[in-house]
Structure formats: C-alpha cells, structure tokens
Design a protein around this motif. Sequence first.
Motif, PDB file in Angstrom:
ATOM      1  N   ASP A 114     -42.323 -29.073  47.068  1.00  0.00           N
ATOM      2  CA  ASP A 114     -41.334 -28.179  47.665  1.00  0.00           C
ATOM      3  C   ASP A 114     -40.470 -28.945  48.652  1.00  0.00           C
ATOM      4  O   ASP A 114     -40.889 -29.959  49.228  1.00  0.00           O
ATOM      5  N   THR A 157     -38.600 -22.800  49.420  1.00  0.00           N
ATOM      6  CA  THR A 157     -38.533 -23.338  48.055  1.00  0.00           C
ATOM      7  C   THR A 157     -39.897 -23.331  47.372  1.00  0.00           C
ATOM      8  O   THR A 157     -40.919 -23.571  48.001  1.00  0.00           O
ATOM      9  N   MET A 184     -40.471 -25.252  44.069  1.00  0.00           N
ATOM     10  CA  MET A 184     -39.722 -26.052  43.103  1.00  0.00           C
ATOM     11  C   MET A 184     -40.389 -26.140  41.734  1.00  0.00           C
ATOM     12  O   MET A 184     -39.747 -26.538  40.760  1.00  0.00           O
ATOM     13  N   PHE A 216     -35.794 -20.351  44.851  1.00  0.00           N
ATOM     14  CA  PHE A 216     -35.366 -20.218  46.246  1.00  0.00           C
ATOM     15  C   PHE A 216     -35.618 -18.789  46.694  1.00  0.00           C
ATOM     16  O   PHE A 216     -35.148 -17.840  46.056  1.00  0.00           O
TER      17      PHE A 216
END
Length: 207
Positions: free
Chosen positions: A127, A136, A138, A196
């Motif tokens: 992240d 985040t 990711m 996000f």
Amino acid sequence: MKKKINNKTSLIAYLIANGISVPHYCYHNDLSIAGNCRVCLVELKNSMKPVVSCATNARVALQNSSVYHDSALVKKARENILEFLLLNHPLDCPICDQGGDCDLQDQSLFFGFTKRRFYKFKRIVSDKELGPIVKTVMTRCIHCTRCVRFAAEIAGTEELGVFGRGSASEIGTYIDKVLTTELSGNIIDLCPVGSFTSKKFSRQKLK
C-alpha cells in the motif's frame, strides 16, 4: 431515438447514450481514452477480432460496419479479459468499501467464475501513503489509470503515475510525495474497484 454522432464521439459513448450497457473500467466520459481494461470489447461485422469500443470512432465504425455488443464472441472475449483482471484481485468483497457498488464484482457474478486456471499465488502489492485523505489497498488495483489521468488532466498535478512494466506495474508516486490538492479526494469516487478509499470513513476501521 438514436443520438447524433460528431467526429470525436467514441463508440462506447454512442452505445451508452443509446441505452446499451457496455462494461468498462478505464473509460470515463470526462477523461482521455486509455484503453487499458479491454472489457468494453464489441464485434464489428467482417472484423477478424473484437475491437475496443472506447478507442474506436463511432462514426467510422457505423459507416463501415455493423456493431454487435452482445454476441457470443463478445461475451467470451469479455469473460477471458475479466479472468485476467481477477488474476491477482483479492477475495475481500465482504470487507471492501466498494463492495455492493463495484462493477468488477457485478461482472464476476454475471460470468460466475468458480475456478482458477493460471495461478496458484496472488501477487502482493504494498500500500502507498498518499496523505491524510486517501487510504490505499493496492492489491485491488486493476491499472485502469483513471486516478492518474484525473490528477494530470483535471487536478493539474501529475502526482500519480504508473511505474514498472508488465506484471510488475504499480500505481503510485515516483518520489515520496502525498496528495495535497483539494481535488485529491475525488480519486476515491473515480476508482472502480475500491483501491482508493477514504481514511476517515474506512469500513475496515469500524468495530
């Protein structure tokens, strides 16, 4: 009633304007065309393979060919593309902030994936720390680059980018930099898969 076409109208914009549902992740009406996700494939008559509708001019396509948006070839092609998008995607829908309002989740339920063919272990992406607003996750990212294009084209600050190549590609900042613009929180709404989320209202913080 069919909508009028100008010389810059993309095929996907024309289809959506006429009430035809076309799945898409990277396409956004107010952003430039990227053609990353490949899910918006449609079939053109006498074409050897499906084409990406977001990167195809509607006037040219409709003048020279017939368009099929729900043929067997299109459905199979979208299914294969979706399988690759889910290759490293985590199975965290119950705790995902995007859960229940996620196009990727809807499409996976539509096609009903129940097996794995190409992998045993999912890729792990660390992240990113992007400041006080944006949280985040990711591993959920499908590299649609909506956030990158929004930062560059709308917010006017090229703080986000794509680095790495192929399976090593990641969304992030090239240097240790946080999102400080007033518009940075908008990438939370733009992200189609919950990569996000808001730090303040993160579902994973709730007890």
